[in-house]
Scaffold this motif. Structure first.
Motif, PDB file in Angstrom:
ATOM      1  N   ASN A   1     111.702   6.366  92.235  1.00 32.72           N
ATOM      2  CA  ASN A   1     111.641   8.028  92.628  1.00 32.72           C
ATOM      3  C   ASN A   1     110.574   8.369  91.502  1.00 32.72           C
ATOM      4  OD1 ASN A   1     112.980   7.605  95.281  1.00 32.72           O
ATOM      5  ND2 ASN A   1     114.820   8.456  94.047  1.00 32.72           N
ATOM      6  N   ARG A   2     110.318   8.262  90.182  1.00 30.77           N
ATOM      7  CA  ARG A   2     110.529   8.686  89.520  1.00 30.77           C
ATOM      8  C   ARG A   2     108.548   8.484  89.528  1.00 30.77           C
ATOM      9  NH1 ARG A   2     107.497   7.774  84.541  1.00 30.77           N
ATOM     10  NH2 ARG A   2     108.309   5.852  84.926  1.00 30.77           N
ATOM     11  N   LEU A   3     108.114   7.724  89.946  1.00 33.61           N
ATOM     12  CA  LEU A   3     107.230   6.125  90.316  1.00 33.61           C
ATOM     13  C   LEU A   3     106.166   7.333  91.411  1.00 33.61           C
ATOM     14  CD1 LEU A   3     107.398   2.548  89.361  1.00 33.61           C
ATOM     15  CD2 LEU A   3     106.535   4.449  87.941  1.00 33.61           C
ATOM     16  N   LEU A   4     107.037   7.680  91.996  1.00 32.43           N
ATOM     17  CA  LEU A   4     106.751   7.896  93.991  1.00 32.43           C
ATOM     18  C   LEU A   4     106.478   9.180  93.634  1.00 32.43           C
ATOM     19  CD1 LEU A   4     109.303   6.904  96.007  1.00 32.43           C
ATOM     20  CD2 LEU A   4     106.824   6.798  96.965  1.00 32.43           C
ATOM     21  N   MET A   5     107.305  10.584  92.541  1.00 31.29           N
ATOM     22  CA  MET A   5     106.728  11.541  91.347  1.00 31.29           C
ATOM     23  C   MET A   5     105.433  11.487  91.058  1.00 31.29           C
ATOM     24  SD  MET A   5     110.311  13.558  91.134  1.00 31.29           S
ATOM     25  CE  MET A   5     110.021  14.368  89.967  1.00 31.29           C
ATOM     26  N   LEU A   6     104.940  10.680  90.494  1.00 33.99           N
ATOM     27  CA  LEU A   6     103.749  10.304  89.804  1.00 33.99           C
ATOM     28  C   LEU A   6     102.789  10.140  90.539  1.00 33.99           C
ATOM     29  CD1 LEU A   6     104.669   8.377  86.658  1.00 33.99           C
ATOM     30  CD2 LEU A   6     103.984  10.797  86.650  1.00 33.99           C
ATOM     31  N   TYR A   7     103.442   9.157  91.594  1.00 31.41           N
ATOM     32  CA  TYR A   7     101.412   8.741  92.305  1.00 31.41           C
ATOM     33  C   TYR A   7     101.982   9.224  93.810  1.00 31.41           C
ATOM     34  CZ  TYR A   7     101.254   5.859  88.101  1.00 31.41           C
ATOM     35  OH  TYR A   7     100.825   5.596  86.412  1.00 31.41           O
ATOM     36  N   GLY A   8     102.665   8.837  94.137  1.00 30.41           N
ATOM     37  CA  GLY A   8     103.067   8.691  95.438  1.00 30.41           C
ATOM     38  C   GLY A   8     102.944   7.776  96.247  1.00 30.41           C
ATOM     39  N   PRO A   9     103.175   7.809  97.343  1.00 33.69           N
ATOM     40  CA  PRO A   9     103.534   6.162  98.288  1.00 33.69           C
ATOM     41  C   PRO A   9     102.560   4.860  97.929  1.00 33.69           C
ATOM     42  CG  PRO A   9     102.378   7.262 100.022  1.00 33.69           C
ATOM     43  CD  PRO A   9     102.707   8.788  98.562  1.00 33.69           C
ATOM     44  N   THR A  10     101.706   5.383  97.019  1.00 35.45           N
ATOM     45  CA  THR A  10     100.779   4.010  96.796  1.00 35.45           C
ATOM     46  C   THR A  10     100.300   3.704  95.407  1.00 35.45           C
ATOM     47  OG1 THR A  10      98.385   4.725  98.039  1.00 35.45           O
ATOM     48  CG2 THR A  10     100.265   3.596  99.623  1.00 35.45           C
ATOM     49  N   ALA A  11      99.531   3.452  94.866  1.00 39.44           N
ATOM     50  CA  ALA A  11      99.165   3.551  93.583  1.00 39.44           C
ATOM     51  C   ALA A  11      98.664   1.774  93.145  1.00 39.44           C
ATOM     52  CB  ALA A  11     100.074   3.825  92.063  1.00 39.44           C
ATOM     53  N   SER A  12      98.305   2.301  92.180  1.00 40.99           N
ATOM     54  CA  SER A  12      97.094   0.415  91.314  1.00 40.99           C
ATOM     55  C   SER A  12      98.326   0.395  91.259  1.00 40.99           C
ATOM     56  CB  SER A  12      95.760   1.027  91.178  1.00 40.99           C
ATOM     57  OG  SER A  12      96.383   1.015  89.568  1.00 40.99           O
ATOM     58  N   LEU A  13      97.914  -1.060  90.951  1.00 42.81           N
ATOM     59  CA  LEU A  13      99.238  -2.691  90.056  1.00 42.81           C
ATOM     60  C   LEU A  13      99.257  -1.952  88.986  1.00 42.81           C
ATOM     61  CD1 LEU A  13     101.423  -4.604  90.162  1.00 42.81           C
ATOM     62  CD2 LEU A  13      99.452  -5.886  89.923  1.00 42.81           C
ATOM     63  N   ARG A  14      97.685  -1.625  88.106  1.00 46.78           N
ATOM     64  CA  ARG A  14      98.105  -1.736  87.027  1.00 46.78           C
ATOM     65  C   ARG A  14      98.454  -0.342  86.236  1.00 46.78           C
ATOM     66  NH1 ARG A  14      91.806  -0.717  83.899  1.00 46.78           N
ATOM     67  NH2 ARG A  14      91.050  -1.669  85.726  1.00 46.78           N
ATOM     68  N   ASP A  15      98.653   0.438  86.786  1.00 49.11           N
ATOM     69  CA  ASP A  15      98.928   1.678  86.946  1.00 49.11           C
ATOM     70  C   ASP A  15     100.780   1.483  86.413  1.00 49.11           C
ATOM     71  OD1 ASP A  15      97.080   3.481  85.964  1.00 49.11           O
ATOM     72  OD2 ASP A  15      96.849   3.678  88.798  1.00 49.11           O
ATOM     73  N   LEU A  16     100.937   1.228  87.643  1.00 53.46           N
ATOM     74  CA  LEU A  16     102.857   0.392  88.303  1.00 53.46           C
ATOM     75  C   LEU A  16     103.073  -0.012  86.680  1.00 53.46           C
ATOM     76  CD1 LEU A  16     102.617   0.607  91.776  1.00 53.46           C
ATOM     77  CD2 LEU A  16     103.284   2.430  90.932  1.00 53.46           C
ATOM     78  N   LEU A  17     102.610  -1.237  86.503  1.00 53.23           N
ATOM     79  CA  LEU A  17     102.615  -2.012  85.439  1.00 53.23           C
ATOM     80  C   LEU A  17     102.524  -1.380  83.976  1.00 53.23           C
ATOM     81  CD1 LEU A  17     100.852  -5.618  86.159  1.00 53.23           C
ATOM     82  CD2 LEU A  17     103.550  -5.065  86.885  1.00 53.23           C
ATOM     83  N   ALA A  18     102.263   0.113  84.146  1.00 52.79           N
ATOM     84  CA  ALA A  18     101.252   0.870  82.055  1.00 52.79           C
ATOM     85  C   ALA A  18     102.788   1.175  82.654  1.00 52.79           C
ATOM     86  CB  ALA A  18     100.358   1.210  82.885  1.00 52.79           C
ATOM     87  N   ASN A  19     103.501   1.743  84.023  1.00 51.17           N
ATOM     88  CA  ASN A  19     103.892   3.619  83.754  1.00 51.17           C
ATOM     89  C   ASN A  19     105.242   2.760  84.192  1.00 51.17           C
ATOM     90  OD1 ASN A  19     102.460   5.745  82.597  1.00 51.17           O
ATOM     91  ND2 ASN A  19     101.263   4.195  84.343  1.00 51.17           N
ATOM     92  N   ALA A  20     105.921   2.124  84.674  1.00 45.42           N
ATOM     93  CA  ALA A  20     107.282   0.635  85.282  1.00 45.42           C
ATOM     94  C   ALA A  20     108.011   0.671  84.056  1.00 45.42           C
ATOM     95  CB  ALA A  20     108.016  -0.158  85.863  1.00 45.42           C
ATOM     96  N   GLN A  21     109.283   1.549  83.992  1.00 42.94           N
ATOM     97  CA  GLN A  21     110.406   1.133  83.141  1.00 42.94           C
ATOM     98  C   GLN A  21     111.630   0.290  83.848  1.00 42.94           C
ATOM     99  OE1 GLN A  21     111.568   5.099  81.474  1.00 42.94           O
ATOM    100  NE2 GLN A  21     109.558   5.671  80.961  1.00 42.94           N
TER     101      GLN A  21
END
Length: 62
Positions: free
Chosen positions: A31-51
């Protein structure tokens, strides 16, 4: 899934839902990633920001 680069590139566009499932993220983190990026994002952004929280407690230093 559409991608912006060659296969294996970190510029691939991923579904946040697929990313969270593949990397076994908690629903709260999804849900936090969805709030940051919406339903899609680059793999680089997801890997850098996922906890990803460990299921094994880490020892605390005293």
């Amino acid at each position: 899934m559409d991608d912006a680069g060659p296969p294996g590139s970190s510029e691939q566009i991923w579904s946040v839902f697929d990313f969270a499932h593949r990397y076994r993220l908690a629903k709260r983190e999804e849900n936090r990633l969805l709030m940051l990026y919406g339903p899609t994002a680059s793999l680089r952004d997801l890997l850098a920001n996922a906890q990803r929280h460990s299921l094994i407690p880490q020892p605390t230093s005293s």
